[in-house]
Design an enzyme around this catalytic site. Structure first.
Site, PDB file in Angstrom:
ATOM      1  N   GLY A 241      31.222 -30.728 -12.177  1.00  0.00           N
ATOM      2  CA  GLY A 241      30.432 -29.568 -11.810  1.00  0.00           C
ATOM      3  C   GLY A 241      30.766 -28.320 -12.610  1.00  0.00           C
ATOM      4  O   GLY A 241      31.721 -28.291 -13.406  1.00  0.00           O
ATOM      5  N   HIS A 242      29.997 -27.252 -12.369  1.00  0.00           N
ATOM      6  CA  HIS A 242      30.179 -26.014 -13.139  1.00  0.00           C
ATOM      7  C   HIS A 242      31.511 -25.339 -12.825  1.00  0.00           C
ATOM      8  O   HIS A 242      32.006 -25.377 -11.719  1.00  0.00           O
ATOM      9  CB  HIS A 242      29.015 -25.045 -12.920  1.00  0.00           C
ATOM     10  CG  HIS A 242      28.759 -24.684 -11.497  1.00  0.00           C
ATOM     11  ND1 HIS A 242      27.527 -24.315 -11.038  1.00  0.00           N
ATOM     12  CD2 HIS A 242      29.565 -24.628 -10.419  1.00  0.00           C
ATOM     13  CE1 HIS A 242      27.585 -24.024  -9.760  1.00  0.00           C
ATOM     14  NE2 HIS A 242      28.817 -24.217  -9.365  1.00  0.00           N
ATOM     15  N   ASN A 243      32.090 -24.752 -13.875  1.00  0.00           N
ATOM     16  CA  ASN A 243      33.353 -24.012 -13.793  1.00  0.00           C
ATOM     17  C   ASN A 243      34.550 -24.868 -13.391  1.00  0.00           C
ATOM     18  O   ASN A 243      35.594 -24.349 -13.004  1.00  0.00           O
ATOM     19  CB  ASN A 243      33.229 -22.817 -12.850  1.00  0.00           C
ATOM     20  CG  ASN A 243      32.311 -21.748 -13.385  1.00  0.00           C
ATOM     21  OD1 ASN A 243      31.120 -21.719 -13.050  1.00  0.00           O
ATOM     22  ND2 ASN A 243      32.823 -20.872 -14.228  1.00  0.00           N
ATOM     23  N   SER A 261      34.023 -25.331  -9.624  1.00  0.00           N
ATOM     24  CA  SER A 261      35.173 -24.423  -9.577  1.00  0.00           C
ATOM     25  C   SER A 261      36.466 -25.083  -9.115  1.00  0.00           C
ATOM     26  O   SER A 261      37.413 -24.385  -8.728  1.00  0.00           O
ATOM     27  CB  SER A 261      34.866 -23.205  -8.685  1.00  0.00           C
ATOM     28  OG  SER A 261      33.765 -22.488  -9.202  1.00  0.00           O
TER      29      SER A 261
END
Length: 348
Positions: A241-243, A261
């Site tokens: 996923g993002h970050n 994250s």
């Protein structure tokens, strides 16, 4: 290609027990070995096959002591698994023909810089202002977006999609149909129950010596970067996923998913079908068993976890042992209740 057993032992810094003049033509699994094959024994549960294999040579540990007669020559090394891997690598270098040149049709946009000795396959696309190092292997149907940076010795297999602003280091391999830098899963709820897309303005940074399996997806950050540190090995069908940040030399098996994250430490081992919730941290050296669900941060290094929700492996195994005994425990409780009922009736 043919090599003597002694030549292979020299390559692997090993010593030979048995006929060192035998000819090796191919490699095989120890249980399927035939004359002219070389195999290895790294796991003692396969030791039984050493005594029945027809392989001409078997790579074993320096301290290995056979318990039965065998016919194969033994090559003793410090680490049989790594030695066999090294042997396969050398064989691949000799036998594999590297593609070269550019095959039509392809499209390279303006202001693109590509190092020497490249291969550009058919139906590939490279967006403007991208910079790519030497020895590129870009196979058919691959897409490289704008302002992408890729280091030396990249191997990008068919159908890979690399979105804008992605940064990839040296010696990276990305296998078929992987997607690097697509939108993260970010949506803000509206008052009417609908969702508004949150713009994903960041990128993906992949450091050196990373391998990314087929159909794996790594989302770009909302802001900043999704980071895959050097030496990471990702299997097929993984969602990052993002970050997210994945630490150095971590390995993750197929069908695992990491929510946004989350920070995964260095030297972690994550087995297949593991799920990690967002905004947690896994300490260095964490090991997570297959089909586990990790819902909280892991602060202590080198812990082994299993189960859903994931707990320390020893506690999980104890709990599983009790679960298997539940029918017996229930029966015993019912017997106690019946016995207590009889005694109570007799007491009256």
């Amino acid at each position: 290609m043919e090599f003597t057993i002694s030549q292979i032992a020299q390559l692997l810094n090993g010593t030979v027990e048995g006929d060192s003049t035998g000819i090796i033509r191919s490699a095989s699994k120890i249980e399927e070995g035939s004359d002219g094959d070389i195999s290895f024994l790294a796991n003692t549960k396969y030791e039984q096959f050493l005594y029945t294999t027809r392989a001409s040579a078997v790579i074993v540990d320096q301290s290995f002591k056979p318990s039965q007669p065998y016919t194969a020559a033994l090559i003793r090394v410090a680490n049989p698994y790594l030695a066999f891997t090294q042997l396969l690598e050398e064989y691949q270098k000799i036998t594999e023909q590297r593609s070269a040149g550019r095959e039509q049709p392809y499209f390279i946009s303006e202001n693109v810089v590509i190092g020497e000795n490249e291969y550009i396959g058919p139906f590939t696309y490279i967006g403007k202002n991208s910079r790519i190092g030497k020895n590129l292997q870009l196979f058919s149907g691959a897409y490289v977006g704008e302002n992408v940076i890729i280091g030396d010795n990249a191997v990008i297999h068919p159908g890979v999609k690399i979105y804008d602003k992605t940064v990839i280091g040296n010696n990276c391999s990305i296998f078929a149909n992987a997607v690097i830098g697509g939108d993260g899963f970010g949506f803000a709820p509206e008052a009417d129950g609908s969702y508004r897309r949150i713009p994903q303005l960041g990128n993906v940074v992949i450091e050196d010596n990373v391998s990314i399996g087929s159909n794996t997806t790594i989302d770009r950050a909302t802001m900043g970067s999704t980071i895959i540190r050097k030496g990471v090995k990702l299997d097929n069908l993984i969602q990052v996923g993002h970050n997210v940040e994945i630490g150095e030399n971590t390995v993750i098996a197929a069908q695992s998913g990491i929510s946004g994250s989350t920070r995964v430490g260095a030297q972690c081992v994550i087995a297949g079908q593991v799920g990690l919730v967002g905004h947690i941290t896994l300490a260095n050296g964490t090991k997570v068993g297959a089909q586990s669900g990790v819902s909280k941060s892991v602060k202590k290094e080198n812990l082994s976890l299993s189960g859903s929700p994931a707990t320390e492996l020893k506690a999980h195994l104890r709990a599983q042992s009790l679960v298997r005994r539940l029918p017996e425990i229930v029966q015993r409780l019912e017997n106690v209740e019946v016995s207590a009922g009889i005694k109570s009736h007799e007491g009256k």
